[in-house]
Write an enzyme that holds these catalytic residues in place. Sequence first.
Site, short mmCIF file in Angstrom:
data_model
loop_
_atom_site.label_atom_id
_atom_site.label_comp_id
_atom_site.label_asym_id
_atom_site.label_seq_id
_atom_site.Cartn_x
_atom_site.Cartn_y
_atom_site.Cartn_z
N HIS A 19 0.85 -1.37 -0.30
CA HIS A 19 0.25 0.14 0.31
C HIS A 19 0.87 1.08 -0.03
CE1 HIS A 19 -4.15 0.95 -0.66
NE2 HIS A 19 -4.35 0.92 1.21
N ASN A 66 -7.22 6.14 3.59
CA ASN A 66 -8.20 6.70 4.26
C ASN A 66 -8.80 8.20 4.38
OD1 ASN A 66 -8.06 6.61 6.72
ND2 ASN A 66 -10.22 5.91 7.38
N ASP A 91 -0.63 2.25 -5.19
CA ASP A 91 -0.75 1.42 -5.73
C ASP A 91 -1.91 1.33 -6.36
OD1 ASP A 91 -2.56 1.80 -2.77
OD2 ASP A 91 -2.67 0.03 -3.25
N ASN A 112 -9.16 3.54 -0.95
CA ASN A 112 -9.79 4.79 0.31
C ASN A 112 -9.42 5.85 -0.09
OD1 ASN A 112 -11.95 3.12 1.11
ND2 ASN A 112 -10.46 1.92 2.52
#
Length: 226
Positions: A19, A66, A91, A112
Amino acid sequence: MKLFVGLGNPGQKYARNRHNIGFMALDRIADDHGFRPWKSKFQAEIAEGRLGSEKVLLIKPQTFMNRSGQSVGEAMRFYKLDSTDVTVFHDELDLAPGKVRAKAGGGHAGHNGLRSIHDHISPAYDRVRLGIGHPGRKELVSPYVLSDFAKADSDWLEDVLRGVSEGAGHLADGDGGKFMNAVALRTAPPRSSKTAAASSKSVAAATPEPEADTRSAMQKLMDKFK
């Protein structure tokens, strides 16, 4: 000025996660192009520098994935920029590991970090999609992206980061085509003519020459009717 935003989660715990490949890309650009040291501002780690003729601000939001849009929106408003001055490195599950794509605008596809940026600055920004592959099933996505890259990923990951850094100047100039060419030279380099020639010689050497027929004309005629 251009804003290059890398997406990831803050802290050493997440540093090598899939991530966090957006953070990794910006770290490589900062190191390779002599950007100023990272400092804290806009709820982010930021570094200033130049890529070609463009002044560029690198931004790594420290709000967790997020809520990335909070940081990006704050920086954009401070410098009185438009969303089209923003490029986000993130990503991408829908691209195979080692694949890179540059894209203008579009949806967030459930990411997100992108969803948050959509909410704060609109969808009209550029993206660099850094492929990490998909684990195969939806319920595996979260543990997959929050896991570290495997040792087997080291080679292609290094090629991607080097290619992105080498093409960053073209990206700042708005030339996505030249950026992608720079990435491709690292991730899928063309075979040289010397390599191709050596390969041809190797194939030729591996193919035995047919033996010369030393039979007389009479012997050939007799063998024909055996």
